[in-house]
Design a protein around this motif. Sequence first.
Motif, short mmCIF file in Angstrom:
data_model
loop_
_atom_site.label_atom_id
_atom_site.label_comp_id
_atom_site.label_asym_id
_atom_site.label_seq_id
_atom_site.Cartn_x
_atom_site.Cartn_y
_atom_site.Cartn_z
N THR A 35 8.81 6.63 47.23
CA THR A 35 9.13 6.24 46.08
C THR A 35 9.46 7.23 45.17
N VAL A 36 10.16 6.87 44.18
CA VAL A 36 10.48 7.93 42.95
C VAL A 36 9.00 8.79 42.63
N ALA A 37 7.95 8.12 42.50
CA ALA A 37 6.99 8.76 41.92
C ALA A 37 6.55 9.89 43.14
N ASP A 38 6.67 9.54 44.40
CA ASP A 38 6.48 10.47 45.34
C ASP A 38 7.23 11.67 45.34
N ALA A 39 8.73 11.39 45.07
CA ALA A 39 9.59 12.51 44.81
C ALA A 39 9.08 13.39 43.72
N GLU A 40 8.74 12.60 42.48
CA GLU A 40 8.41 13.46 41.47
C GLU A 40 7.23 14.49 41.56
N ARG A 41 6.07 14.01 42.56
CA ARG A 41 5.09 14.67 42.64
C ARG A 41 5.49 15.81 43.49
N ALA A 42 6.42 15.51 44.57
CA ALA A 42 6.84 16.82 45.15
C ALA A 42 7.69 17.99 44.31
N ILE A 43 8.46 17.39 43.37
CA ILE A 43 9.03 18.26 42.45
C ILE A 43 7.95 18.89 41.74
N GLU A 44 7.07 18.44 41.19
CA GLU A 44 5.97 19.00 40.54
C GLU A 44 5.23 20.19 41.43
N ALA A 45 4.86 19.75 42.59
CA ALA A 45 4.23 20.84 43.56
C ALA A 45 5.28 22.16 43.81
N ALA A 46 6.45 21.64 43.79
CA ALA A 46 7.39 22.86 43.92
C ALA A 46 7.31 23.57 42.93
N LYS A 47 7.46 23.13 41.64
CA LYS A 47 7.33 23.89 40.35
C LYS A 47 6.40 24.62 40.16
N LYS A 48 5.03 24.15 40.52
CA LYS A 48 3.71 24.85 40.42
C LYS A 48 3.77 25.97 41.32
N ALA A 49 4.50 26.00 42.82
CA ALA A 49 4.28 26.94 43.61
C ALA A 49 5.34 28.21 43.33
N ALA A 50 6.16 27.64 42.44
CA ALA A 50 7.38 28.56 42.20
C ALA A 50 6.94 30.11 41.96
N PRO A 51 6.31 30.10 40.77
CA PRO A 51 6.08 31.60 40.29
C PRO A 51 5.22 32.61 41.38
N GLY A 52 4.38 31.93 42.22
CA GLY A 52 3.57 32.68 42.95
C GLY A 52 4.56 33.19 44.01
N TRP A 53 5.33 32.09 44.53
CA TRP A 53 6.16 32.48 45.84
C TRP A 53 7.78 33.38 45.49
N LYS A 54 7.93 33.33 44.18
CA LYS A 54 8.86 34.48 43.63
C LYS A 54 8.31 35.61 43.58
N ALA A 55 7.12 35.79 43.27
CA ALA A 55 6.36 36.99 42.91
C ALA A 55 6.17 37.74 44.36
N MET A 56 5.94 37.04 45.49
CA MET A 56 5.80 37.62 46.74
C MET A 56 7.00 38.34 47.41
N SER A 57 6.63 39.53 47.81
CA SER A 57 7.78 40.43 48.06
C SER A 57 8.58 39.54 49.14
N SER A 58 9.97 39.56 49.06
CA SER A 58 10.87 38.96 50.08
C SER A 58 10.66 39.57 51.52
N VAL A 59 10.24 40.79 51.86
CA VAL A 59 9.85 41.16 53.15
C VAL A 59 8.73 40.29 53.67
#
Length: 479
Positions: free
Chosen positions: A40-64
């Motif tokens: 549902t839309v609510a599931d997609a929203e939860r997925a977006i929220e999870a992706a947003k929450k994970a973004a700072p840590g993932w961006k901080a990891m070295s690209s290597v």
Amino acid sequence: MADYLNFIDGQWTGASSGEKREHFNPAKPNESIGFTAVSTVADAERAIEAAKKAAPGWKAMSSVNRGELLRKAADLLEERADDIAKTATLEMGKRFVETKGEALRGASILRYYAQEGYRTKGEVLPSASDGTTLLAVRVPVGVVAAITPWNFPIAIPIWKIAPALVFGNTVVWKPGQETGITAAKVAEVFKDAGFPKGVLNLVLGRGSVMGDILSTHKDVAAVTFTGSNAVGQHIAKLATANGKKYQLELGGKNPAVVLEDANLDLAARLVVDGAMKQTGQRCTATSRVYVEAGVYDTFVEKVIENVKNITVGDGLQEGITMGPVASKKQFDTVTGYIQKGKDEGAELLYGGGTLNIDGGYYIEPTVFGHATHDMTIVKEEIFGPVVALMKVADYNEALERANDTMYGLSAAVFTDSLEKAFHFMENSEVGMVQINGETGGAEPQAPFGGTKASGQGPKEQGQAAVEFFTTNKTITINP
Ligand code: TAP
């Protein structure tokens, strides 16, 4: 509960609706393959929220290190290639050798982008002020929504997910609903490779339900889409109105030009291959062939010889060279186009019917001759095993006709003339040109995509992906 679930924030989770979709084998439509969650839309929203929450840590990891995870995913995908390929064949009918090839292509794409983790993304610019350091660096865009079709259920998602991840973005992926089981198995590869939770999220279900939220949500920065023109234009409108970056890879109506000086054996083989491979369900399939008058009859004979060699059947069986189309919907659409070809007066040279094998969605490889430029089968994308041959007076007419379409994905010319090959290369209005080759895409390091109505925004694959999945940041370090 469905057998195959959403993958959100590192967890396999059912859809909040509790709804599930049953998948059937197009080669044996009574054979059930399993159930996927219908989100549902609510599931997609939860997925977006999870992706947003994970973004700072993932961006901080070295690209290597991000690249290292992609490399692990490549190894796992290779290890599981047989199982994932078999699943894709069961879901959408493509032959096992084709789905296996696609899985291995997915692994190559992952390896290519794993290497990208080691490469510089940015530059040091000269400054007019003494002692000032001026940098232009490329940074991730943020949360990326990836919406993908069923016809390449392994490679297309990976050529979006791999660059998105290595360049530091997090992803919410909505695959074509016909191939949800394959998608869950591909997502599992990323899970088992050790990607942190929330970095890649999968939401299974209907695009018509989740598409709008994925293209408009305030926390989605970019939408990458491959699919039909109608849906693509809808996404473009929403993305533009909501300030999202977007990338569209759409349909094609790909021409091949066969000139009098061509190697006709090669041309006939590759035209048939280009048209019938994957039962014609490729955006880059050859569907219009312009043949110089002097060799038209000979070329037709050679095409028929090649088409006769096609053995239609269940894509899991040895010796089969063309599988069923993916679904009843595809079956109805493609047979409808074949009927239009007959009704509008094209000459049916081969095929044109359906085959009753285990009740599957089988269509004969179909060749029309003496087609004309105003016929529906020459103008519209068919997405099935149908090709139309047309006689032209000369190269100039062939080029003019080949370009006279709203599409611009791939085109091929068969000729021995270097001059004509170069002219075609420069003047064919497509994103990807083949000289003495079949219409199609290219290796992972080369850009993939079309012009005109076949695509909008930066291209995919290779270095072209840097443009879409990163954005420039200018930094001035004052003395
Ligand atoms: P579409 O019907 O456009 O579906 C593509 C994706 O969009 C699916 O995930 C679909 O979900 C989703 N979708 C459907 N309605 C949506 C909406 N309103 N908003 C957002 N997303 C929505 O295309 P298809 O039938 O799967 O694929 C065939 C088309 O894709 C052909 O035209 C083909 O040429 C094109 N294609 C192009 C390329 C490239 S690279 N140019 C490659 C492959 C295919 P559901 O499955 O849930 O409907």
